[in-house]
Design an enzyme around this catalytic site. Structure first.
Site, PDB file in Angstrom:
ATOM      1  CB  ALA A  23      -0.922  -0.005   1.219  1.00 24.27           C
TER       2      ALA A  23
ATOM      3  CD  GLN B  16      -5.034  -6.113  -1.605  1.00 27.50           C
ATOM      4  OE1 GLN B  16      -5.108  -4.936  -1.982  1.00 27.50           O
ATOM      5  NE2 GLN B  16      -5.626  -6.544  -0.498  1.00 27.50           N
TER       6      GLN B  16
ATOM      7  CE1 TYR C 295      -6.001  -5.988   2.752  1.00 26.75           C
ATOM      8  CE2 TYR C 295      -5.814  -3.886   1.589  1.00 26.75           C
ATOM      9  CZ  TYR C 295      -5.246  -4.904   2.349  1.00 26.75           C
ATOM     10  OH  TYR C 295      -3.926  -4.821   2.701  1.00 26.75           O
TER      11      TYR C 295
ATOM     12  CG  ASP D 181      -3.171 -12.138   5.442  1.00 24.88           C
ATOM     13  OD1 ASP D 181      -3.802 -11.083   5.218  1.00 24.88           O
ATOM     14  OD2 ASP D 181      -1.983 -12.296   5.075  1.00 24.88           O
TER      15      ASP D 181
ATOM     16  CE  LYS E  90      -0.529 -10.432  -0.761  1.00 24.17           C
ATOM     17  NZ  LYS E  90      -0.446 -10.199   0.698  1.00 24.17           N
TER      18      LYS E  90
ATOM     19  CG  HIS F  87      -0.823  -8.701   5.624  1.00 27.32           C
ATOM     20  ND1 HIS F  87      -2.070  -8.867   5.071  1.00 27.32           N
ATOM     21  CD2 HIS F  87      -0.582  -7.367   5.575  1.00 27.32           C
ATOM     22  CE1 HIS F  87      -2.559  -7.692   4.719  1.00 27.32           C
ATOM     23  NE2 HIS F  87      -1.672  -6.766   5.014  1.00 27.32           N
TER      24      HIS F  87
ATOM     25  NE  ARG G 161       2.297  -3.822   6.615  1.00 24.95           N
ATOM     26  CZ  ARG G 161       2.912  -2.640   6.595  1.00 24.95           C
ATOM     27  NH1 ARG G 161       4.235  -2.589   6.595  1.00 24.95           N
ATOM     28  NH2 ARG G 161       2.226  -1.520   6.586  1.00 24.95           N
TER      29      ARG G 161
ATOM     30  N   GLY H   8       9.951 -11.821   3.081  1.00 28.36           N
ATOM     31  CA  GLY H   8      11.340 -11.575   3.418  1.00 28.36           C
ATOM     32  C   GLY H   8      12.332 -11.837   2.305  1.00 28.36           C
ATOM     33  CB  VAL H   9      11.938 -12.642  -1.293  1.00 31.54           C
ATOM     34  CG1 VAL H   9      12.844 -12.792  -2.511  1.00 31.54           C
ATOM     35  CG2 VAL H   9      11.184 -13.931  -1.019  1.00 31.54           C
TER      36      VAL H   9
ATOM     37  NE  ARG I 273       8.090  -4.409   5.691  1.00 32.02           N
ATOM     38  CZ  ARG I 273       7.516  -5.502   6.182  1.00 32.02           C
ATOM     39  NH1 ARG I 273       7.794  -6.694   5.642  1.00 32.02           N
ATOM     40  NH2 ARG I 273       6.669  -5.424   7.191  1.00 32.02           N
TER      41      ARG I 273
END
Length: 382
Positions: A120, A170, A172, A200, A244, A268, A271, A304-305, A326
């Site tokens: 986001a 994506q 929601y 999630d 997802k 997520h 988070r 975390g890639v 990120r």
């Protein structure tokens, strides 16, 4: 015996006190760069370099929104260190003169098996926000999936991509049905090819780092969303709808039973629920207890890639496409040029790492290329 115990007693405190490194020391020096200024883009050599540069440049409020994890941020921290638990097994003396990184999923072919995952508020890093991501991804032939919580309208994002680009989006699920129907129609009308529906987050996670700077935790997400709701949602759109946020083999099985054309394994970005298991652990859990899932549906994953080797480890266990969130948000502080630079850094890493691993085509990598013994200790036993 006593000597061994004595040495162990000395070693354990040292291990316990090992500091967490948000980025490894890659030799990037920012001491001569004024706070609030960017270093030269040519000095970015790895994905973590972009986060170091972004933290140096961005207002702390903006950086904290991207950086935040849930509660004590244990899942966030583990995600950056877990990949060392998987060891690579290089196969040598093979012709590696022409390595293929292309991947096909849901009928679409992309130039790499990594993609820009939904994240986001790209406008916190750059005024052109998601437009930079869409343009760079399209030109490079990789997948980008904007977030419903994007800074720019989804129509503008789609228009920023070059002709012929493939974008997913994506979603929601809003508790307001009128808004939900509007979101679905806008996604379809804008030309997106598939939907990642986030499953999630029935309730917004506890995020102290983000809350400290006044970011709202109020959402209109439908906390009643269930597998029955998922089946109903699929009837409201002609697009493939991929859940997802899958985090257990049980839910992966339920997704397949519900007819999901794909599943997206994710927590997520750490988070939502702190101490939730990591996506790579979930992937191994599924591979261990229900390996047929990788043949019954398309599997996406993130978490975390930061390196080409991280992507290869996911692919070896059956994942088709690996997301990065990120890192691309941080690369966006340099604008489209920065996003392009990170794409090329990751592409180069994957090409070199695949060649050195003995993998000529990433579509045929399997578990014979990885030693999973250390990661297996974290897998849930049914």
């Amino acid at each position: 015996m006593y000597a061994v115990l004595f040495l162990l007693g000395l070693a354990l405190p040292a291990l316990a006190e090992r500091p967490f490194l948000n980025e490894p020391d890659t030799g990037l020096v920012l001491d001569t760069v004024q706070i609030g200024a960017l270093p030269a883009l040519k000095d970015m050599f790895t994905a973590p370099d972009f986060e170091a540069a972004a933290r140096h440049y961005m207002p702390i409020r903006n950086y904290s929104y991207y950086r935040t994890g849930s509660s004590g941020e244990f899942s966030y921290r583990r995600a950056l260190e877990i990949y060392d638990q998987v060891k690579l097994r290089p196969r040598l003396l093979r012709d590696m003169s022409n390595v293929s990184l292309s991947q096909k999923i849901l009928g679409h072919t992309f130039s790499t098996p990594f993609f820009i995952a939904p994240a986001a508020n790209a406008g916190l890093a750059h005024p052109r926000a998601e437009l930079n991501l869409a343009a760079a991804a399209g030109k490079a032939g990789i997948l980008y999936a904007p977030s419903l919580s994007a800074t720019k309208p989804m129509e503008e994002i789609a228009a920023a991509a070059p002709p012929g680009s493939i974008l997913f989006h994506q979603l929601y699920v809003s508790a307001n049905r009128t808004k939900l129907l509007s979101d679905l129609k806008r996604i379809e009308d804008s030309g997106y090819k598939a939907i990642f529906v986030t499953v999630d987050n029935p309730i917004h996670g506890i995020r102290p780092r983000e809350a400290r700077y006044g970011f709202s935790n109020v959402t209109d997400h439908d906390a009643r969303f269930s597998w029955r709701s998922y089946a109903e949602l699929r009837k409201l759109t002609k697009l493939p709808v991929i859940p997802k946020g899958i985090q257990t083999v049980e839910d992966a099985k339920m997704a397949v039973e519900a007819g999901a054309p794909g599943i997206y394994i994710s927590n997520h970005g750490g988070r939502q629920l702190d101490s939730s298991q990591l996506p790579i652990e979930t992937v191994l859990e599924i591979y261990t207890h229900a390996p047929e899932i990788f043949k019954k549906t398309e599997v996406f994953a993130d978490g975390g890639v930061r390196y080409g080797t991280d992507v290869l480890k996911f692919l070896a266990m059956g994942v088709k496409m690996v997301g990065m969130g990120r890192p691309f948000m941080f690369a966006n502080v340099f604008g489209e040029e920065g996003v392009t630079a990170l794409i090329e850094i990751m592409r180069r890493e994957m090409w070199i790492d695949a060649a050195n691993l003995g993998v000529k085509d990433v579509r045929v990598i399997d578990t014979s290329y990885v030693n999973l013994r250390r990661l297996e200790q974290f897998v849930y036993q049914m």
